[in-house]
Design a protein around this motif. Structure first.
Motif, PDB file in Angstrom:
ATOM      1  N   MET A  29       0.840  -1.202   0.000  1.00 26.03           N
ATOM      2  CA  MET A  29       0.000   0.000   0.000  1.00 26.03           C
ATOM      3  C   MET A  29       0.871   1.247   0.000  1.00 26.03           C
ATOM      4  O   MET A  29       0.589   2.208  -0.703  1.00 26.03           O
ATOM      5  N   ASN A  30       1.939   1.225   0.780  1.00 23.76           N
ATOM      6  CA  ASN A  30       2.833   2.378   0.826  1.00 23.76           C
ATOM      7  C   ASN A  30       3.418   2.659  -0.553  1.00 23.76           C
ATOM      8  O   ASN A  30       3.421   3.808  -1.016  1.00 23.76           O
ATOM      9  N   ALA A  31       3.923   1.624  -1.212  1.00 26.94           N
ATOM     10  CA  ALA A  31       4.507   1.807  -2.547  1.00 26.94           C
ATOM     11  C   ALA A  31       3.466   2.308  -3.538  1.00 26.94           C
ATOM     12  O   ALA A  31       3.772   3.113  -4.423  1.00 26.94           O
ATOM     13  N   GLN A  32       2.219   1.866  -3.396  1.00 25.86           N
ATOM     14  CA  GLN A  32       1.158   2.307  -4.299  1.00 25.86           C
ATOM     15  C   GLN A  32       0.858   3.793  -4.090  1.00 25.86           C
ATOM     16  O   GLN A  32       0.700   4.542  -5.049  1.00 25.86           O
ATOM     17  N   THR A  39       3.314  10.035  -9.743  1.00 27.24           N
ATOM     18  CA  THR A  39       2.617  10.205 -11.018  1.00 27.24           C
ATOM     19  C   THR A  39       1.935  11.571 -11.069  1.00 27.24           C
ATOM     20  O   THR A  39       2.010  12.277 -12.081  1.00 27.24           O
ATOM     21  N   GLN A  40       1.296  11.953  -9.990  1.00 27.05           N
ATOM     22  CA  GLN A  40       0.626  13.262  -9.930  1.00 27.05           C
ATOM     23  C   GLN A  40       1.639  14.395 -10.041  1.00 27.05           C
ATOM     24  O   GLN A  40       1.415  15.376 -10.749  1.00 27.05           O
ATOM     25  N   ARG A  41       2.759  14.259  -9.344  1.00 26.06           N
ATOM     26  CA  ARG A  41       3.789  15.296  -9.411  1.00 26.06           C
ATOM     27  C   ARG A  41       4.315  15.450 -10.836  1.00 26.06           C
ATOM     28  O   ARG A  41       4.467  16.574 -11.332  1.00 26.06           O
ATOM     29  N   GLN A  42       4.563  14.327 -11.510  1.00 22.00           N
ATOM     30  CA  GLN A  42       5.045  14.382 -12.897  1.00 22.00           C
ATOM     31  C   GLN A  42       4.026  15.068 -13.800  1.00 22.00           C
ATOM     32  O   GLN A  42       4.389  15.869 -14.664  1.00 22.00           O
ATOM     33  N   GLN A  43       2.751  14.774 -13.600  1.00 22.78           N
ATOM     34  CA  GLN A  43       1.703  15.397 -14.410  1.00 22.78           C
ATOM     35  C   GLN A  43       1.650  16.898 -14.174  1.00 22.78           C
ATOM     36  O   GLN A  43       1.521  17.683 -15.117  1.00 22.78           O
TER      37      GLN A  43
END
Length: 54
Positions: A29-32, A39-43
């Motif tokens: 869960m932590n890795a997810q 992913t959000q930061r990259q976007q």
């Protein structure tokens, strides 16, 4: 890379959803959660580079 340990409180249904996705992708869960945040930061970085804001 520095790592920080933190605790968060999330609604049960959201935790269940993350746990299901983590299992499907063979992650903890932590890795997810880290994956989603990265992913959000990259976007957001792509949007800033393109001159758009959300």
């Amino acid at each position: 890379m520095r790592k920080y340990r933190t605790q968060i409180r999330i609604p049960g249904d959201l935790a269940d959803w993350i746990k299901e996705r983590a299992c499907e992708e063979h992650r903890s869960m932590n890795a997810q959660i880290v994956h989603y945040l990265e992913t959000q930061r990259q976007q957001e970085q792509k949007n800033e580079e393109a001159g758009t804001k959300k």
